[in-house]
Design an enzyme around this catalytic site. Sequence first.
Site, PDB file in Angstrom:
ATOM      1  N   LYS A 168      -3.579  40.217  46.536  1.00 32.04           N
ATOM      2  CA  LYS A 168      -2.183  39.624  47.047  1.00 32.04           C
ATOM      3  C   LYS A 168      -2.338  38.606  48.162  1.00 32.04           C
ATOM      4  CE  LYS A 168       0.371  42.028  44.198  1.00 32.04           C
ATOM      5  NZ  LYS A 168       1.471  41.358  43.287  1.00 32.04           N
ATOM      6  N   ASP A 197      -2.147  36.359  43.763  1.00 29.99           N
ATOM      7  CA  ASP A 197      -0.768  36.570  43.612  1.00 29.99           C
ATOM      8  C   ASP A 197       0.193  36.409  44.771  1.00 29.99           C
ATOM      9  OD1 ASP A 197       1.909  37.027  42.595  1.00 29.99           O
ATOM     10  OD2 ASP A 197       1.150  39.168  41.743  1.00 29.99           O
ATOM     11  N   GLU A 223      -1.182  33.058  41.031  1.00 29.64           N
ATOM     12  CA  GLU A 223      -0.021  33.696  40.443  1.00 29.64           C
ATOM     13  C   GLU A 223       1.524  33.513  41.100  1.00 29.64           C
ATOM     14  OE1 GLU A 223       1.466  38.426  38.973  1.00 29.64           O
ATOM     15  OE2 GLU A 223      -0.558  37.615  39.164  1.00 29.64           O
ATOM     16  N   GLU A 249       6.266  36.979  34.989  1.00 29.95           N
ATOM     17  CA  GLU A 249       6.866  38.552  35.215  1.00 29.95           C
ATOM     18  C   GLU A 249       8.247  38.320  35.406  1.00 29.95           C
ATOM     19  OE1 GLU A 249       6.137  40.054  39.352  1.00 29.95           O
ATOM     20  OE2 GLU A 249       4.302  39.169  38.805  1.00 29.95           O
ATOM     21  N   ASP A 272       6.428  40.036  30.535  1.00 29.85           N
ATOM     22  CA  ASP A 272       6.680  41.337  30.712  1.00 29.85           C
ATOM     23  C   ASP A 272       7.585  41.856  29.677  1.00 29.85           C
ATOM     24  OD1 ASP A 272       7.901  43.660  31.969  1.00 29.85           O
ATOM     25  OD2 ASP A 272       6.994  43.473  33.785  1.00 29.85           O
ATOM     26  N   HIS A 299       2.180  41.422  32.486  1.00 22.85           N
ATOM     27  CA  HIS A 299       2.626  41.809  34.036  1.00 22.85           C
ATOM     28  C   HIS A 299       2.723  43.335  33.643  1.00 22.85           C
ATOM     29  CE1 HIS A 299       5.895  43.157  36.796  1.00 22.85           C
ATOM     30  NE2 HIS A 299       4.891  42.638  37.873  1.00 22.85           N
TER      31      HIS A 299
END
Length: 362
Positions: A168, A197, A223, A249, A272, A299
């Site tokens: 992240k 992400d 992401e 997502e 997703d 996701h």
Amino acid sequence: MTTITTAAALLADIAVEADRTDAVQAFVKQETILVEIVTTDGLRGTGYSYTIGTGGSSVLALLNDHLLPLLVGEDARNVEALWQRLFSATRATTTGAITSLALAAVDTALWDLRCRRAGEPLWRLAGGYRRQVPVYDTEGGWLHLTTDDLVKSALAAQKAGWAGVKIKVGKPNPAEDAERLRAVREAVGASLHIMTDANQSQSASSALRLARALEPYDPYWLEEPLPADDLSGHARLATATCIPIAVGESMYSLTQFRTYLESGAASVVQVDAARVGGITPWLKVAHLAESHNVQVCPHFLMELHVSLAAAVPNGAFVEYIPQLRAVTRTELAVHHGMAVAPDTPGIGIDWDMDAIDNRRVA
């Protein structure tokens, strides 16, 4: 006979297995919406969707008040027709998260019934491309973790033969994100994929600075750097950085994916199944992405997505975030870095209904 006799929904809260934080939020619990559909031939199909802390009761209300009554008396085999009927009945609230999540709970239950009736697992009935898909780890990459934690988790994933890890990003200073990524890259070398992400946390200018700071460490993708509805922003960023841009997502319809792909704003699609409205639209998105020569890396929801990613030729990775182990009798099998799709009839999730009832809130 395959006529639907009953359709019921419940809401259960499932605690997270580890602290999970990103640049904009914390994943505090999974509000899990389950739908069970029973037909006159005695089969039962169970489907589900989720939120990560809010909105579950709203999804449940939409199901109970408007959608589930429309299923009784219908033929459960007509999955596409039933999806379209329920979608049409919610025109006033589409396209949106609550409606898509409600549709997904029904649609996955109908697919569970379809697979059980056929005596086939989901991965085969949805396409049957292969049974195993490479897996990457997200659980060891949350934003609150220290750099040492990130390195240890990445080394463990590499030792286990996994394809990659996700880190992240979205620290106040992009230099800090870059330093964390540098430490992991130096520890694992060039062979392990490192996904990053930002969770929609960036502005147009900060996203560009972040991408430039991360580029030397060869991220596999960046992401959701920008808000998901910023189509033009993602398209501009995609032309300004060598890092592939991953989105999906936070998209809730086939058309949203089409516009992203046509605009060159998505190099990786992370559709997703819960948020797009179920397995039926998920497969349409996957095939749309294939027509653009784009990988699908779904996701979350690894217990469901392993079968879907295995079903299609462009299903590239499964994201490892264990969440259902407290309410299932079996868990996702991972062997030598490959997630293995269940081979039993149905969607492949063996629910422990007693455990779910213990966590039931509505």
